[in-house]
Write a protein that holds these residues in place. Structure first.
Motif, PDB file in Angstrom:
ATOM      1  N   ASN A 165      13.333 -48.840  37.846  1.00 41.79           N
ATOM      2  CA  ASN A 165      12.365 -49.909  38.059  1.00 41.79           C
ATOM      3  C   ASN A 165      12.458 -50.584  39.423  1.00 41.79           C
ATOM      4  N   ARG A 166      13.066 -49.942  40.392  1.00 39.13           N
ATOM      5  CA  ARG A 166      13.218 -50.631  41.685  1.00 39.13           C
ATOM      6  C   ARG A 166      12.663 -49.806  42.823  1.00 39.13           C
ATOM      7  N   GLU A 242       8.114 -52.883  40.280  1.00 44.82           N
ATOM      8  CA  GLU A 242       8.272 -54.313  39.974  1.00 44.82           C
ATOM      9  C   GLU A 242       8.782 -55.125  41.173  1.00 44.82           C
ATOM     10  N   ASP A 243       9.627 -54.491  42.014  1.00 46.42           N
ATOM     11  CA  ASP A 243      10.224 -55.212  43.146  1.00 46.42           C
ATOM     12  C   ASP A 243       9.455 -54.977  44.437  1.00 46.42           C
ATOM     13  N   ILE A 359       9.121 -61.130  43.614  1.00 46.08           N
ATOM     14  CA  ILE A 359       9.778 -60.708  44.865  1.00 46.08           C
ATOM     15  C   ILE A 359       9.289 -61.517  46.080  1.00 46.08           C
ATOM     16  N   PRO A 360       7.974 -61.779  46.227  1.00 44.48           N
ATOM     17  CA  PRO A 360       7.605 -62.697  47.309  1.00 44.48           C
ATOM     18  C   PRO A 360       8.271 -64.077  47.169  1.00 44.48           C
ATOM     19  N   ARG A 361       8.477 -64.536  45.915  1.00 45.44           N
ATOM     20  CA  ARG A 361       9.147 -65.836  45.736  1.00 45.44           C
ATOM     21  C   ARG A 361      10.589 -65.756  46.237  1.00 45.44           C
ATOM     22  N   LEU A 362      11.258 -64.654  45.820  1.00 42.21           N
ATOM     23  CA  LEU A 362      12.698 -64.556  46.106  1.00 42.21           C
ATOM     24  C   LEU A 362      12.970 -64.045  47.520  1.00 42.21           C
ATOM     25  N   TYR A 422      14.772 -54.811  54.582  1.00 44.95           N
ATOM     26  CA  TYR A 422      14.479 -54.860  53.141  1.00 44.95           C
ATOM     27  C   TYR A 422      12.971 -55.021  52.930  1.00 44.95           C
ATOM     28  N   ILE A 423      12.370 -55.952  53.666  1.00 49.31           N
ATOM     29  CA  ILE A 423      10.932 -56.212  53.484  1.00 49.31           C
ATOM     30  C   ILE A 423      10.131 -54.971  53.885  1.00 49.31           C
ATOM     31  N   LYS A 424      10.603 -54.284  54.927  1.00 49.62           N
ATOM     32  CA  LYS A 424       9.908 -53.060  55.348  1.00 49.62           C
ATOM     33  C   LYS A 424       9.972 -52.002  54.232  1.00 49.62           C
ATOM     34  N   ARG A 425      11.147 -51.855  53.629  1.00 52.12           N
ATOM     35  CA  ARG A 425      11.296 -50.822  52.589  1.00 52.12           C
ATOM     36  C   ARG A 425      10.464 -51.149  51.344  1.00 52.12           C
ATOM     37  N   MET A 426      10.383 -52.435  51.025  1.00 55.84           N
ATOM     38  CA  MET A 426       9.783 -52.809  49.741  1.00 55.84           C
ATOM     39  C   MET A 426       8.341 -53.323  49.850  1.00 55.84           C
TER      40      MET A 426
END
Ligand SMILES: Cc1cc2nc3c(=O)[nH]c(=O)nc-3n(C[C@H](O)[C@H](O)[C@H](O)COP(=O)(O)OP(=O)(O)OC[C@H]3O[C@@H](n4cnc5c(N)ncnc54)[C@H](O)[C@@H]3O)c2cc1C
Ligand code: SF4
Length: 497
Positions: A165-166, A242-243, A359-362, A422-426
Protein backbone atom coordinates in the motif's frame (compact mmCIF):
# COMPACT_ATOMS: atom_id res chain seq x y z
CA UNK A 1 -34.80 -4.43 26.19
CA UNK A 2 -34.97 -1.04 24.39
CA UNK A 3 -36.44 1.71 26.54
CA UNK A 4 -39.60 3.44 25.34
CA UNK A 5 -39.21 7.15 24.50
CA UNK A 6 -41.35 8.11 27.52
CA UNK A 7 -38.81 6.50 29.94
CA UNK A 8 -35.98 8.48 28.41
CA UNK A 9 -34.58 11.85 29.34
CA UNK A 10 -34.18 14.46 26.65
CA UNK A 11 -30.76 13.84 25.03
CA UNK A 12 -28.52 16.85 24.46
CA UNK A 13 -26.65 16.19 21.21
CA UNK A 14 -23.48 18.14 20.49
CA UNK A 15 -22.87 19.09 16.85
CA UNK A 16 -20.54 16.10 16.43
CA UNK A 17 -23.11 13.60 17.78
CA UNK A 18 -25.67 13.76 15.00
CA UNK A 19 -26.18 10.14 13.95
CA UNK A 20 -28.74 7.61 15.22
CA UNK A 21 -26.17 5.82 17.40
CA UNK A 22 -26.17 8.80 19.76
CA UNK A 23 -29.80 8.09 20.71
CA UNK A 24 -31.17 5.17 22.76
CA UNK A 25 -34.48 5.14 20.91
CA UNK A 26 -35.39 6.59 17.50
CA UNK A 27 -38.13 8.71 19.14
CA UNK A 28 -36.08 9.94 22.11
CA UNK A 29 -36.57 13.71 22.68
CA UNK A 30 -33.54 15.76 21.69
CA UNK A 31 -31.94 19.10 22.54
CA UNK A 32 -29.69 20.79 19.98
CA UNK A 33 -27.81 24.00 20.74
CA UNK A 34 -26.46 26.40 18.15
CA UNK A 35 -23.89 28.50 20.01
CA UNK A 36 -22.62 31.62 18.28
CA UNK A 37 -19.67 31.84 20.69
CA UNK A 38 -18.25 28.62 19.20
CA UNK A 39 -17.80 30.41 15.87
CA UNK A 40 -16.47 33.56 17.50
CA UNK A 41 -13.82 31.84 19.61
CA UNK A 42 -11.91 30.47 16.61
CA UNK A 43 -11.34 31.67 13.06
CA UNK A 44 -12.68 28.65 11.18
CA UNK A 45 -12.46 27.94 7.49
CA UNK A 46 -15.63 29.24 5.93
CA UNK A 47 -16.54 25.81 4.53
CA UNK A 48 -16.02 24.15 7.89
CA UNK A 49 -18.34 26.62 9.63
CA UNK A 50 -20.88 25.97 6.87
CA UNK A 51 -20.63 22.20 7.23
CA UNK A 52 -21.09 22.15 11.01
CA UNK A 53 -23.96 24.63 11.03
CA UNK A 54 -25.67 22.95 8.11
CA UNK A 55 -25.38 19.53 9.78
CA UNK A 56 -26.86 20.81 13.03
CA UNK A 57 -29.77 22.55 11.30
CA UNK A 58 -30.44 19.58 9.05
CA UNK A 59 -30.64 17.34 12.12
CA UNK A 60 -33.10 19.74 13.76
CA UNK A 61 -35.24 19.83 10.60
CA UNK A 62 -35.17 16.04 10.30
CA UNK A 63 -36.25 15.53 13.93
CA UNK A 64 -39.06 18.11 13.74
CA UNK A 65 -41.08 18.25 17.00
CA UNK A 66 -38.87 15.59 18.56
CA UNK A 67 -36.08 18.18 18.90
CA UNK A 68 -35.75 21.56 20.53
CA UNK A 69 -33.15 23.72 18.74
CA UNK A 70 -31.91 26.58 20.90
CA UNK A 71 -29.96 29.43 19.37
CA UNK A 72 -27.93 31.21 22.03
CA UNK A 73 -24.58 32.84 22.53
CA UNK A 74 -23.19 30.17 24.87
CA UNK A 75 -24.16 26.65 25.91
CA UNK A 76 -24.77 27.97 29.44
CA UNK A 77 -27.33 30.50 28.20
CA UNK A 78 -29.10 27.80 26.21
CA UNK A 79 -29.22 25.34 29.10
CA UNK A 80 -30.68 28.00 31.38
CA UNK A 81 -33.80 27.86 29.19
CA UNK A 82 -34.28 24.10 29.63
CA UNK A 83 -36.58 23.10 32.47
CA UNK A 84 -36.49 19.29 32.16
CA UNK A 85 -33.88 16.66 33.05
CA UNK A 86 -31.27 16.03 30.35
CA UNK A 87 -28.61 13.50 29.58
CA UNK A 88 -25.68 13.66 27.17
CA UNK A 89 -23.13 11.28 25.68
CA UNK A 90 -19.68 12.39 26.87
CA UNK A 91 -18.50 15.08 24.46
CA UNK A 92 -15.24 14.81 22.53
CA UNK A 93 -13.22 17.69 23.98
CA UNK A 94 -11.82 18.13 27.45
CA UNK A 95 -13.41 21.57 27.84
CA UNK A 96 -16.88 20.33 26.83
CA UNK A 97 -16.57 17.29 29.10
CA UNK A 98 -15.71 19.60 32.01
CA UNK A 99 -18.73 21.74 31.19
CA UNK A 100 -21.23 18.86 31.21
CA UNK A 101 -19.70 17.22 34.28
CA UNK A 102 -20.00 20.45 36.26
CA UNK A 103 -23.67 20.87 35.36
CA UNK A 104 -25.92 19.73 38.25
CA UNK A 105 -28.54 17.15 37.26
CA UNK A 106 -27.09 16.48 33.81
CA UNK A 107 -26.42 12.78 33.40
CA UNK A 108 -23.22 12.10 31.44
CA UNK A 109 -23.13 8.77 29.57
CA UNK A 110 -19.99 7.09 28.20
CA UNK A 111 -18.45 8.25 24.91
CA UNK A 112 -19.84 6.90 21.65
CA UNK A 113 -18.64 7.17 18.07
CA UNK A 114 -15.57 4.91 18.17
CA UNK A 115 -15.00 1.21 17.68
CA UNK A 116 -13.16 0.66 20.96
CA UNK A 117 -14.05 1.94 24.45
CA UNK A 118 -11.90 4.18 26.67
CA UNK A 119 -11.58 1.69 29.57
CA UNK A 120 -10.48 -1.05 27.14
CA UNK A 121 -7.68 1.14 25.81
CA UNK A 122 -6.50 2.01 29.32
CA UNK A 123 -6.48 -1.68 30.30
CA UNK A 124 -4.51 -2.46 27.15
CA UNK A 125 -2.10 0.44 27.80
CA UNK A 126 -1.42 -0.73 31.38
CA UNK A 127 -0.43 -4.16 30.10
CA UNK A 128 2.04 -2.82 27.50
CA UNK A 129 5.79 -2.94 27.94
CA UNK A 130 7.91 -0.72 25.71
CA UNK A 131 5.50 1.91 24.39
CA UNK A 132 1.92 2.10 23.18
CA UNK A 133 2.39 1.06 19.58
CA UNK A 134 -0.54 1.64 17.22
CA UNK A 135 0.17 -1.67 15.50
CA UNK A 136 -0.25 -3.63 18.74
CA UNK A 137 -3.39 -1.71 19.70
CA UNK A 138 -4.88 -2.36 16.26
CA UNK A 139 -4.17 -6.10 16.36
CA UNK A 140 -5.71 -6.39 19.83
CA UNK A 141 -8.79 -4.46 18.65
CA UNK A 142 -9.20 -6.72 15.63
CA UNK A 143 -9.00 -9.82 17.82
CA UNK A 144 -11.42 -8.49 20.45
CA UNK A 145 -13.95 -7.23 17.88
CA UNK A 146 -13.46 -10.15 15.47
CA UNK A 147 -12.70 -7.88 12.50
CA UNK A 148 -10.96 -9.45 9.48
CA UNK A 149 -10.23 -12.58 11.51
CA UNK A 150 -10.33 -16.20 10.37
CA UNK A 151 -10.61 -17.95 13.73
CA UNK A 152 -7.57 -16.85 15.77
CA UNK A 153 -5.63 -15.70 12.72
CA UNK A 154 -5.79 -12.52 10.67
CA UNK A 155 -7.64 -12.90 7.36
CA UNK A 156 -5.22 -13.92 4.64
CA UNK A 157 -2.63 -14.89 7.27
CA UNK A 158 -1.21 -11.36 7.62
CA UNK A 159 -1.97 -8.41 9.87
CA UNK A 160 -0.36 -5.77 7.73
CA UNK A 161 -0.46 -4.97 4.01
CA UNK A 162 1.50 -1.68 4.23
CA UNK A 163 4.11 -3.03 1.85
CA UNK A 164 1.55 -3.32 -0.98
CA UNK A 165 0.00 0.00 0.00
CA UNK A 166 2.89 2.44 -0.32
CA UNK A 167 3.43 2.70 -4.03
CA UNK A 168 4.36 5.93 -5.78
CA UNK A 169 1.70 7.49 -8.01
CA UNK A 170 1.02 6.13 -11.49
CA UNK A 171 2.44 8.10 -14.41
CA UNK A 172 -1.02 9.38 -15.32
CA UNK A 173 -2.39 12.77 -14.14
CA UNK A 174 -5.22 11.09 -12.20
CA UNK A 175 -5.91 7.65 -10.70
CA UNK A 176 -8.85 7.26 -13.05
CA UNK A 177 -11.28 5.88 -10.46
CA UNK A 178 -14.96 6.87 -10.15
CA UNK A 179 -15.51 10.24 -8.48
CA UNK A 180 -16.49 10.39 -4.80
CA UNK A 181 -20.08 11.16 -3.83
CA UNK A 182 -20.92 14.87 -3.88
CA UNK A 183 -23.98 16.50 -2.29
CA UNK A 184 -26.59 18.81 -3.75
CA UNK A 185 -27.08 21.89 -1.61
CA UNK A 186 -30.63 22.74 -0.43
CA UNK A 187 -32.54 25.61 1.17
CA UNK A 188 -30.94 24.97 4.58
CA UNK A 189 -27.51 25.46 2.98
CA UNK A 190 -28.75 28.68 1.38
CA UNK A 191 -29.92 29.93 4.78
CA UNK A 192 -26.60 28.96 6.42
CA UNK A 193 -24.67 30.79 3.69
CA UNK A 194 -26.78 33.93 4.23
CA UNK A 195 -26.31 33.78 8.00
CA UNK A 196 -22.55 33.34 7.72
CA UNK A 197 -22.36 36.26 5.27
CA UNK A 198 -24.33 38.38 7.68
CA UNK A 199 -22.31 37.42 10.77
CA UNK A 200 -19.14 38.22 8.88
CA UNK A 201 -20.51 41.54 7.57
CA UNK A 202 -21.55 42.48 11.15
CA UNK A 203 -17.94 41.90 12.21
CA UNK A 204 -19.16 39.29 14.68
CA UNK A 205 -17.10 36.38 13.31
CA UNK A 206 -14.30 36.07 10.77
CA UNK A 207 -13.37 33.16 8.55
CA UNK A 208 -10.36 31.91 6.67
CA UNK A 209 -10.44 30.20 3.24
CA UNK A 210 -12.87 30.57 0.36
CA UNK A 211 -16.54 29.76 0.34
CA UNK A 212 -17.50 27.07 -2.16
CA UNK A 213 -20.06 24.37 -2.85
CA UNK A 214 -20.53 21.98 0.05
CA UNK A 215 -18.56 18.79 -0.60
CA UNK A 216 -19.31 16.66 2.47
CA UNK A 217 -22.37 15.00 3.96
CA UNK A 218 -24.52 16.82 6.53
CA UNK A 219 -27.31 14.26 7.04
CA UNK A 220 -27.38 10.58 7.84
CA UNK A 221 -28.85 9.81 4.38
CA UNK A 222 -26.12 11.77 2.65
CA UNK A 223 -23.43 10.11 4.75
CA UNK A 224 -24.79 6.65 3.90
CA UNK A 225 -24.85 7.59 0.20
CA UNK A 226 -21.21 8.71 0.45
CA UNK A 227 -20.29 5.45 2.22
CA UNK A 228 -22.13 3.37 -0.43
CA UNK A 229 -20.33 5.18 -3.21
CA UNK A 230 -16.95 4.62 -1.57
CA UNK A 231 -17.48 0.93 -0.80
CA UNK A 232 -19.03 0.11 -4.18
CA UNK A 233 -16.71 2.08 -6.45
CA UNK A 234 -13.56 3.26 -4.70
CA UNK A 235 -12.62 0.86 -1.90
CA UNK A 236 -11.27 -1.76 -4.37
CA UNK A 237 -8.56 0.72 -5.39
CA UNK A 238 -7.94 2.14 -1.90
CA UNK A 239 -4.51 1.49 -0.50
CA UNK A 240 -2.12 0.90 -3.33
CA UNK A 241 -1.44 4.62 -3.92
CA UNK A 242 -2.60 5.73 -0.45
CA UNK A 243 0.66 7.62 0.23
CA UNK A 244 0.91 9.21 -3.22
CA UNK A 245 -0.09 12.71 -4.35
CA UNK A 246 -1.28 13.87 -7.78
CA UNK A 247 -1.74 17.59 -8.49
CA UNK A 248 -4.81 17.02 -10.69
CA UNK A 249 -6.42 14.38 -8.44
CA UNK A 250 -6.67 15.61 -4.86
CA UNK A 251 -8.87 12.76 -3.53
CA UNK A 252 -7.55 9.78 -5.53
CA UNK A 253 -9.10 6.66 -3.86
CA UNK A 254 -9.50 8.19 -0.41
CA UNK A 255 -12.90 7.77 1.21
CA UNK A 256 -13.50 11.43 2.18
CA UNK A 257 -15.59 10.11 5.06
CA UNK A 258 -13.63 11.60 7.98
CA UNK A 259 -15.99 14.60 8.29
CA UNK A 260 -19.07 12.32 8.29
CA UNK A 261 -17.54 10.10 10.99
CA UNK A 262 -16.37 13.07 13.06
CA UNK A 263 -19.81 14.73 12.88
CA UNK A 264 -21.18 11.46 14.22
CA UNK A 265 -23.28 10.80 11.09
CA UNK A 266 -21.57 7.49 10.41
CA UNK A 267 -20.70 4.96 13.09
CA UNK A 268 -17.12 3.76 12.44
CA UNK A 269 -18.28 0.24 13.39
CA UNK A 270 -20.66 0.17 10.42
CA UNK A 271 -17.91 1.59 8.17
CA UNK A 272 -15.57 -1.22 9.21
CA UNK A 273 -18.33 -3.81 8.75
CA UNK A 274 -19.13 -2.57 5.25
CA UNK A 275 -15.44 -2.73 4.30
CA UNK A 276 -15.11 -6.28 5.66
CA UNK A 277 -18.28 -7.37 3.81
CA UNK A 278 -16.74 -6.06 0.58
CA UNK A 279 -13.75 -8.35 1.14
CA UNK A 280 -15.80 -11.38 2.20
CA UNK A 281 -18.07 -11.04 -0.86
CA UNK A 282 -15.09 -10.82 -3.22
CA UNK A 283 -15.85 -7.21 -4.16
CA UNK A 284 -12.60 -5.69 -2.86
CA UNK A 285 -9.11 -7.18 -2.37
CA UNK A 286 -7.83 -7.85 1.13
CA UNK A 287 -4.90 -5.39 0.85
CA UNK A 288 -7.33 -2.51 0.17
CA UNK A 289 -9.77 -3.55 2.88
CA UNK A 290 -7.10 -4.16 5.51
CA UNK A 291 -5.48 -0.82 4.58
CA UNK A 292 -8.80 0.94 5.08
CA UNK A 293 -9.82 -0.87 8.29
CA UNK A 294 -6.34 -0.05 9.69
CA UNK A 295 -7.09 3.67 9.14
CA UNK A 296 -10.50 3.61 10.77
CA UNK A 297 -10.31 1.21 13.73
CA UNK A 298 -6.52 1.46 13.95
CA UNK A 299 -5.42 5.05 13.50
CA UNK A 300 -8.69 6.85 14.19
CA UNK A 301 -9.39 5.01 17.45
CA UNK A 302 -5.75 5.10 18.52
CA UNK A 303 -5.54 8.88 18.05
CA UNK A 304 -8.78 9.28 20.02
CA UNK A 305 -7.37 7.34 22.97
CA UNK A 306 -4.01 9.12 22.83
CA UNK A 307 -5.85 12.44 23.20
CA UNK A 308 -7.38 11.35 26.53
CA UNK A 309 -4.47 9.22 27.71
CA UNK A 310 -1.84 11.95 27.38
CA UNK A 311 -3.80 14.55 29.35
CA UNK A 312 -4.33 18.30 29.17
CA UNK A 313 -0.66 19.36 28.98
CA UNK A 314 0.06 17.34 25.82
CA UNK A 315 -0.83 20.21 23.49
CA UNK A 316 1.91 22.35 25.03
CA UNK A 317 4.61 19.69 24.47
CA UNK A 318 7.51 21.19 22.57
CA UNK A 319 10.37 18.70 22.63
CA UNK A 320 12.15 20.41 19.72
CA UNK A 321 11.71 23.90 21.22
CA UNK A 322 9.98 25.13 18.06
CA UNK A 323 8.79 28.68 18.65
CA UNK A 324 8.39 30.38 15.26
CA UNK A 325 4.96 32.00 14.84
CA UNK A 326 2.99 30.92 11.76
CA UNK A 327 3.73 33.48 9.03
CA UNK A 328 0.77 35.43 7.69
CA UNK A 329 0.84 33.85 4.19
CA UNK A 330 0.60 30.36 5.76
CA UNK A 331 -2.04 31.32 8.30
CA UNK A 332 -4.13 33.06 5.61
CA UNK A 333 -3.82 30.15 3.12
CA UNK A 334 -2.26 32.54 0.62
CA UNK A 335 -1.23 29.90 -1.92
CA UNK A 336 -0.66 32.55 -4.58
CA UNK A 337 2.29 33.90 -2.60
CA UNK A 338 4.07 30.52 -2.81
CA UNK A 339 6.24 29.32 -5.72
CA UNK A 340 7.19 25.87 -4.41
CA UNK A 341 4.67 23.81 -6.37
CA UNK A 342 3.89 21.14 -3.78
CA UNK A 343 3.15 23.68 -1.05
CA UNK A 344 1.33 26.02 -3.43
CA UNK A 345 -1.02 23.25 -4.64
CA UNK A 346 -1.70 21.85 -1.19
CA UNK A 347 -2.25 25.21 0.49
CA UNK A 348 -4.51 26.16 -2.45
CA UNK A 349 -6.58 22.99 -1.92
CA UNK A 350 -6.98 23.78 1.76
CA UNK A 351 -8.04 27.35 0.88
CA UNK A 352 -10.57 26.10 -1.69
CA UNK A 353 -11.94 22.92 -0.06
CA UNK A 354 -10.80 22.74 3.62
CA UNK A 355 -9.58 19.19 2.97
CA UNK A 356 -6.51 17.39 1.62
CA UNK A 357 -5.62 13.78 2.23
CA UNK A 358 -3.24 12.37 4.80
CA UNK A 359 0.07 12.69 2.95
CA UNK A 360 -0.22 16.37 1.94
CA UNK A 361 -1.12 17.04 5.61
CA UNK A 362 1.86 15.10 6.93
CA UNK A 363 4.55 15.34 4.28
CA UNK A 364 3.88 18.78 2.77
CA UNK A 365 2.17 21.02 5.36
CA UNK A 366 3.43 19.26 8.50
CA UNK A 367 6.88 18.65 7.05
CA UNK A 368 7.19 22.32 6.08
CA UNK A 369 6.12 23.50 9.55
CA UNK A 370 8.51 21.05 11.23
CA UNK A 371 11.45 22.14 9.10
CA UNK A 372 10.71 25.80 9.77
CA UNK A 373 10.19 25.32 13.51
CA UNK A 374 6.59 26.59 13.70
CA UNK A 375 5.10 26.57 17.18
CA UNK A 376 3.31 23.17 17.51
CA UNK A 377 0.38 24.44 19.60
CA UNK A 378 -0.26 27.30 17.17
CA UNK A 379 -0.02 24.87 14.26
CA UNK A 380 -2.50 22.53 15.98
CA UNK A 381 -5.02 25.39 16.19
CA UNK A 382 -4.42 26.22 12.53
CA UNK A 383 -5.12 22.64 11.42
CA UNK A 384 -8.16 22.47 13.71
CA UNK A 385 -9.63 25.64 12.20
CA UNK A 386 -8.77 25.04 8.53
CA UNK A 387 -9.92 21.42 8.01
CA UNK A 388 -13.51 20.20 7.69
CA UNK A 389 -12.72 17.18 9.85
CA UNK A 390 -10.63 19.02 12.48
CA UNK A 391 -11.52 18.59 16.16
CA UNK A 392 -9.38 18.97 19.24
CA UNK A 393 -9.15 15.22 19.94
CA UNK A 394 -7.91 14.37 16.47
CA UNK A 395 -5.63 17.36 15.93
CA UNK A 396 -3.52 17.19 19.05
CA UNK A 397 -2.05 13.69 18.54
CA UNK A 398 -1.79 14.13 14.76
CA UNK A 399 -0.12 17.52 14.84
CA UNK A 400 1.76 17.75 18.15
CA UNK A 401 2.72 14.08 18.08
CA UNK A 402 2.76 12.53 14.65
CA UNK A 403 3.63 15.52 12.51
CA UNK A 404 5.75 17.82 14.72
CA UNK A 405 7.49 15.28 17.01
CA UNK A 406 6.81 17.76 19.79
CA UNK A 407 5.90 14.92 22.19
CA UNK A 408 9.47 13.62 22.00
CA UNK A 409 8.51 10.37 20.28
CA UNK A 410 5.30 9.14 21.95
CA UNK A 411 3.43 8.93 18.60
CA UNK A 412 6.27 8.44 16.13
CA UNK A 413 9.73 7.04 16.75
CA UNK A 414 11.36 9.64 14.53
CA UNK A 415 10.36 13.01 13.08
CA UNK A 416 8.44 12.99 9.80
CA UNK A 417 10.94 15.36 8.17
CA UNK A 418 12.00 14.70 4.62
CA UNK A 419 13.51 16.53 1.69
CA UNK A 420 12.35 17.05 -1.88
CA UNK A 421 13.45 13.54 -2.90
CA UNK A 422 10.52 12.03 -0.95
CA UNK A 423 8.02 14.46 -2.49
CA UNK A 424 9.47 13.78 -5.94
CA UNK A 425 9.09 10.01 -5.49
CA UNK A 426 5.57 10.18 -4.10
CA UNK A 427 4.01 12.91 -6.27
CA UNK A 428 3.99 14.61 -9.64
CA UNK A 429 4.59 18.06 -8.15
CA UNK A 430 8.29 18.46 -8.84
CA UNK A 431 8.03 18.26 -12.65
CA UNK A 432 6.21 21.58 -12.83
CA UNK A 433 8.19 23.34 -10.09
CA UNK A 434 10.65 26.19 -10.48
CA UNK A 435 12.94 24.48 -7.92
CA UNK A 436 14.87 21.23 -8.29
CA UNK A 437 14.51 18.58 -5.60
CA UNK A 438 18.15 17.44 -5.97
CA UNK A 439 19.58 20.95 -5.41
CA UNK A 440 19.97 22.30 -1.87
CA UNK A 441 21.93 25.54 -2.27
CA UNK A 442 21.48 28.35 -4.80
CA UNK A 443 18.73 29.82 -6.99
CA UNK A 444 17.20 26.45 -7.88
CA UNK A 445 17.51 24.95 -4.40
CA UNK A 446 14.37 23.05 -3.35
CA UNK A 447 13.19 24.66 -0.08
CA UNK A 448 12.15 21.23 1.24
CA UNK A 449 15.55 19.67 0.55
CA UNK A 450 17.41 22.63 2.03
CA UNK A 451 14.87 22.83 4.86
CA UNK A 452 15.42 19.17 5.72
CA UNK A 453 19.15 19.69 6.38
CA UNK A 454 18.52 22.99 8.14
CA UNK A 455 16.08 21.21 10.45
CA UNK A 456 18.71 18.55 11.25
CA UNK A 457 21.37 21.19 11.80
CA UNK A 458 19.20 23.13 14.26
CA UNK A 459 18.12 20.02 16.14
CA UNK A 460 21.25 17.88 15.99
CA UNK A 461 21.79 17.81 19.75
CA UNK A 462 18.15 17.12 20.56
CA UNK A 463 17.97 14.31 17.99
CA UNK A 464 21.36 12.75 18.75
CA UNK A 465 20.06 10.29 21.40
CA UNK A 466 17.54 8.85 18.87
CA UNK A 467 19.18 5.81 17.25
CA UNK A 468 16.93 6.11 14.20
CA UNK A 469 18.45 9.55 13.52
CA UNK A 470 22.07 8.37 13.57
CA UNK A 471 22.27 7.92 9.81
CA UNK A 472 20.71 11.28 8.83
CA UNK A 473 22.90 13.08 11.39
CA UNK A 474 26.00 11.36 10.00
CA UNK A 475 24.88 12.59 6.55
CA UNK A 476 24.63 16.11 7.94
CA UNK A 477 28.20 15.85 9.20
CA UNK A 478 29.37 15.03 5.67
CA UNK A 479 27.61 17.97 3.94
CA UNK A 480 30.24 20.18 2.31
CA UNK A 481 27.88 23.11 1.71
CA UNK A 482 26.36 23.01 5.19
CA UNK A 483 27.35 26.54 6.17
CA UNK A 484 26.04 28.08 2.94
CA UNK A 485 22.81 26.08 3.31
CA UNK A 486 22.22 27.24 6.88
CA UNK A 487 22.88 30.83 5.88
CA UNK A 488 20.50 30.53 2.89
CA UNK A 489 17.66 29.12 5.02
CA UNK A 490 18.18 31.63 7.83
CA UNK A 491 17.93 34.38 5.23
CA UNK A 492 14.68 32.93 3.87
CA UNK A 493 13.19 33.54 7.32
CA UNK A 494 9.40 33.57 7.32
CA UNK A 495 8.97 34.49 3.66
CA UNK A 496 7.01 32.14 1.40
CA UNK A 497 9.19 29.72 -0.58
C1 LIG B 1 -1.17 16.72 10.44
C2 LIG B 1 -2.40 15.87 10.32
C3 LIG B 1 -3.62 16.37 10.70
C4 LIG B 1 -4.77 15.57 10.61
N1 LIG B 1 -5.96 16.07 11.02
C5 LIG B 1 -7.07 15.32 11.00
C6 LIG B 1 -8.31 15.84 11.45
O1 LIG B 1 -8.42 16.97 11.87
N2 LIG B 1 -9.40 15.04 11.41
C7 LIG B 1 -9.33 13.77 10.94
O2 LIG B 1 -10.35 13.09 10.94
N3 LIG B 1 -8.18 13.27 10.51
C8 LIG B 1 -7.05 14.00 10.52
N4 LIG B 1 -5.87 13.49 10.07
C9 LIG B 1 -5.85 12.11 9.61
C10 LIG B 1 -6.12 11.93 8.11
O3 LIG B 1 -5.26 12.79 7.38
C11 LIG B 1 -7.56 12.23 7.73
O4 LIG B 1 -8.42 11.49 8.56
C12 LIG B 1 -7.86 11.83 6.30
O5 LIG B 1 -6.97 12.48 5.43
C13 LIG B 1 -9.30 12.17 5.95
O6 LIG B 1 -9.59 11.87 4.62
P1 LIG B 1 -10.37 10.54 4.23
O7 LIG B 1 -11.63 10.44 4.99
O8 LIG B 1 -10.46 10.49 2.75
O9 LIG B 1 -9.36 9.45 4.74
P2 LIG B 1 -9.00 7.98 4.21
O10 LIG B 1 -7.65 8.03 3.62
O11 LIG B 1 -10.09 7.43 3.38
O12 LIG B 1 -8.86 7.18 5.58
C14 LIG B 1 -9.94 6.53 6.20
C15 LIG B 1 -10.31 7.07 7.53
O13 LIG B 1 -9.36 6.74 8.50
C16 LIG B 1 -9.39 7.69 9.55
N5 LIG B 1 -8.00 8.11 9.81
C17 LIG B 1 -6.91 7.74 9.11
N6 LIG B 1 -5.79 8.24 9.70
C18 LIG B 1 -6.19 8.92 10.77
C19 LIG B 1 -5.50 9.65 11.76
N7 LIG B 1 -4.17 9.78 11.75
N8 LIG B 1 -6.23 10.27 12.71
C20 LIG B 1 -7.57 10.15 12.73
N9 LIG B 1 -8.28 9.47 11.81
C21 LIG B 1 -7.59 8.85 10.85
C22 LIG B 1 -10.28 8.84 9.09
O14 LIG B 1 -11.49 8.74 9.76
C23 LIG B 1 -10.46 8.58 7.61
O15 LIG B 1 -11.72 8.95 7.13
C24 LIG B 1 -4.69 14.25 10.14
C25 LIG B 1 -3.46 13.76 9.76
C26 LIG B 1 -2.32 14.55 9.85
C27 LIG B 1 -1.00 13.97 9.47
S1 SF4 C 1 11.12 20.72 -6.16
FE1 SF4 C 1 10.87 20.93 -3.97
S2 SF4 C 1 9.50 22.67 -3.72
FE2 SF4 C 1 9.32 22.01 -5.84
S3 SF4 C 1 7.59 20.58 -5.84
FE3 SF4 C 1 9.44 19.37 -5.58
S4 SF4 C 1 9.65 19.16 -3.36
FE4 SF4 C 1 8.21 20.83 -3.73
Amino acid sequence: MTSSPTDLRRRWLFADQLGPHFLDHPDQPVLLVESRAVFRRRRFHRQKAHLVLSALRHRAAELGDQAVLLRADTYGEALAQVGEPLDVCAPTSRAALGLVERRPGLEVLPHRGFVTARPDFERWATAQRGGLLMENFYRTARRVHGVLMDGDDPAGGRWNFDHENREPPPRTPTLDVPEPWLPQEDEIDAEVRQDLDRWEADGDVTFVGRDGPRRFAVTRDEAVAALDRFVDHRLPTFGRHEDAMLAADPWMSHSMLSAAMNLGLLDPREVVERAEDAYRSGHAPLASVEGYVRQVMGWRDYVWHVYWHTGPTYKQSNALAARAPLPTWFRELDADAVEARCLREVLGQVRDTAWVHHIPRLMVLGNWALQRGYDPAELTDWFHECFVDGYEWVMQPNVVGMSQHADGGFMATKPYASGGAYIKRMSDYCGGCRYRPDVRVGEDACPFSAGYWWFLDRNRERLAPNRRMAQPLAGLGRLRDREALVEQEELRGASPP
